[in-house]
Scaffold this motif. Structure first.
Motif, PDB file in Angstrom:
ATOM      1  N   PRO A 116     -21.177  38.500  25.644  1.00  0.00           N
ATOM      2  CA  PRO A 116     -21.442  39.149  26.933  1.00  0.00           C
ATOM      3  C   PRO A 116     -21.802  38.153  28.035  1.00  0.00           C
ATOM      4  O   PRO A 116     -21.390  38.324  29.185  1.00  0.00           O
ATOM      5  CB  PRO A 116     -22.613  40.089  26.629  1.00  0.00           C
ATOM      6  CG  PRO A 116     -22.505  40.359  25.162  1.00  0.00           C
ATOM      7  CD  PRO A 116     -22.004  39.074  24.568  1.00  0.00           C
ATOM      8  N   GLN A 119     -18.650  36.596  29.331  1.00  0.00           N
ATOM      9  CA  GLN A 119     -17.890  37.522  30.171  1.00  0.00           C
ATOM     10  C   GLN A 119     -18.505  37.606  31.571  1.00  0.00           C
ATOM     11  O   GLN A 119     -17.795  37.620  32.584  1.00  0.00           O
ATOM     12  CB  GLN A 119     -17.877  38.913  29.519  1.00  0.00           C
ATOM     13  CG  GLN A 119     -17.320  38.956  28.111  1.00  0.00           C
ATOM     14  CD  GLN A 119     -15.822  39.201  28.051  1.00  0.00           C
ATOM     15  OE1 GLN A 119     -15.143  39.210  29.069  1.00  0.00           O
ATOM     16  NE2 GLN A 119     -15.303  39.392  26.860  1.00  0.00           N
ATOM     17  N   THR A 120     -19.821  37.664  31.633  1.00  0.00           N
ATOM     18  CA  THR A 120     -20.499  37.736  32.931  1.00  0.00           C
ATOM     19  C   THR A 120     -20.304  36.447  33.721  1.00  0.00           C
ATOM     20  O   THR A 120     -20.098  36.472  34.938  1.00  0.00           O
ATOM     21  CB  THR A 120     -21.997  37.999  32.725  1.00  0.00           C
ATOM     22  OG1 THR A 120     -22.164  39.234  32.014  1.00  0.00           O
ATOM     23  CG2 THR A 120     -22.731  38.101  34.055  1.00  0.00           C
ATOM     24  N   VAL A 123     -16.979  36.453  35.480  1.00  0.00           N
ATOM     25  CA  VAL A 123     -16.991  37.205  36.732  1.00  0.00           C
ATOM     26  C   VAL A 123     -17.638  36.365  37.841  1.00  0.00           C
ATOM     27  O   VAL A 123     -17.187  36.365  38.991  1.00  0.00           O
ATOM     28  CB  VAL A 123     -17.709  38.549  36.563  1.00  0.00           C
ATOM     29  CG1 VAL A 123     -17.823  39.282  37.893  1.00  0.00           C
ATOM     30  CG2 VAL A 123     -16.974  39.427  35.544  1.00  0.00           C
ATOM     31  N   GLN A 124     -18.687  35.632  37.493  1.00  0.00           N
ATOM     32  CA  GLN A 124     -19.367  34.788  38.478  1.00  0.00           C
ATOM     33  C   GLN A 124     -18.422  33.714  39.025  1.00  0.00           C
ATOM     34  O   GLN A 124     -18.306  33.539  40.246  1.00  0.00           O
ATOM     35  CB  GLN A 124     -20.587  34.116  37.838  1.00  0.00           C
ATOM     36  CG  GLN A 124     -21.219  32.991  38.652  1.00  0.00           C
ATOM     37  CD  GLN A 124     -21.757  33.439  39.993  1.00  0.00           C
ATOM     38  OE1 GLN A 124     -22.251  34.554  40.118  1.00  0.00           O
ATOM     39  NE2 GLN A 124     -21.675  32.579  41.002  1.00  0.00           N
ATOM     40  N   THR A 166     -11.248  41.223  30.770  1.00  0.00           N
ATOM     41  CA  THR A 166     -12.105  40.816  31.885  1.00  0.00           C
ATOM     42  C   THR A 166     -11.388  39.813  32.777  1.00  0.00           C
ATOM     43  O   THR A 166     -11.468  39.893  34.006  1.00  0.00           O
ATOM     44  CB  THR A 166     -13.416  40.212  31.360  1.00  0.00           C
ATOM     45  OG1 THR A 166     -14.079  41.175  30.536  1.00  0.00           O
ATOM     46  CG2 THR A 166     -14.338  39.831  32.512  1.00  0.00           C
TER      47      THR A 166
END
Length: 272
Positions: A116, A119-120, A123-124, A166
């Motif tokens: 996780p 994945q975050t 996005v950043q 993602t």
């Protein structure tokens, strides 16, 4: 390090002697973009995490093409990195006329089994940092009534991609952001373009964790970079730099999305 005569002419006409900034410049498409810009006489600020690679590239480009170079080590997973990059350039009186938002990475595999935090972080880097950098540099370009911004997206931005879920979603964001901004800033003489490559010779697969044969038929990064930069210089809102990608995007307009997604899932499903 070569550049086509035609491409060099197009790029030189718009950018020779100006300063460009390339994120993720230490490898792959980012490095190729830096090389193409340098061949066109563009002075470069190169930024990425790996200082040794950046310094080697900066020295090589300065020697080969007689340009000025500057290295900025920055990790775009950190929320304050865009401000640091801006402070070291525009904030220090160095105008940037070409901003290349190239840095990004992917994750290959089942979403539910992915880290996780990774994945975050994706996005950043792929989305939040692009928004922050563009928001910092664009107002200066508008005020000067000149400047160009490339946002590197992907052909993955044209349909859902199971097992790259993602990553593909971040690239939809990038493409839509670029296409929308292109319309907003056109009256000010500023170009914004989404570069949407397909499989390209780079470290993407290695970083994403995909099998070595997953992205067969990869394009050369130099070809992707040249076509993308030519499109940006000419004011094209998006560039798909290879025929198979262009054809695929065109054909899928006539197919139900669930059919397209099912086909992509079959192609990308891990063999294990």
């Amino acid at each position: 390090m070569t550049s086509s005569a035609q491409g060099s002419s197009i790029l030189r006409k718009r950018w020779q002697g100006k300063w460009g900034l390339v994120t993720g410049a230490s490898a792959g498409i980012g490095m190729a973009l830096a090389e193409e810009l340098a061949a066109a006489g563009v002075n470069l600020v190169l930024t990425a995490r790996r200082q040794d690679r950046l310094q080697a590239l900066a020295a090589k480009l300065a020697t080969a093409f007689g340009i000025q170079t500057k290295v900025l080590v920055a990790d775009l997973e950190q929320a304050d990195a865009p401000e640091q990059i801006f402070a070291a350039t525009e904030g220090a009186g160095q105008s940037i006329d070409v901003l290349i938002n190239n840095a990004g990475f992917g994750y290959y595999g089942e979403f539910s089994k992915g880290d996780p935090a990774r994945q975050t972080a994706m996005v950043q880097v792929n989305c939040s940092a692009v928004v922050a950098l563009t928001n910092l540099f664009l107002p200066r370009m508008i005020a000067r009534k000149r400047g160009d911004i490339m946002i590197v997206a992907s052909t993955a931005a044209y349909q859902p991609v199971p097992y790259l879920a993602t990553y593909a979603a971040t690239k939809v964001f990038d493409r839509f952001l670029a296409e929308a901004l292109a319309q907003e800033v056109r009256p000010f003489g500023v170009h914004v373009s989404a570069l949407c490559p397909g499989p390209t010779e780079s470290e993407f697969g290695q970083v994403a964790g995909s099998p070595a044969d997953q992205f067969r038929g990869s394009q050369k990064a130099s070809s992707v970079a040249r076509k993308g930069l030519e499109g940006l210089a000419l004011g094209r809102q998006w560039v798909i730099p290879y025929f198979v990608g262009q054809a695929g995007v065109f054909v899928q307009r006539f197919l139900p999305r669930r059919m397209v997604t099912a086909g992509v899932a079959k192609a990308f499903r891990p063999k294990n």
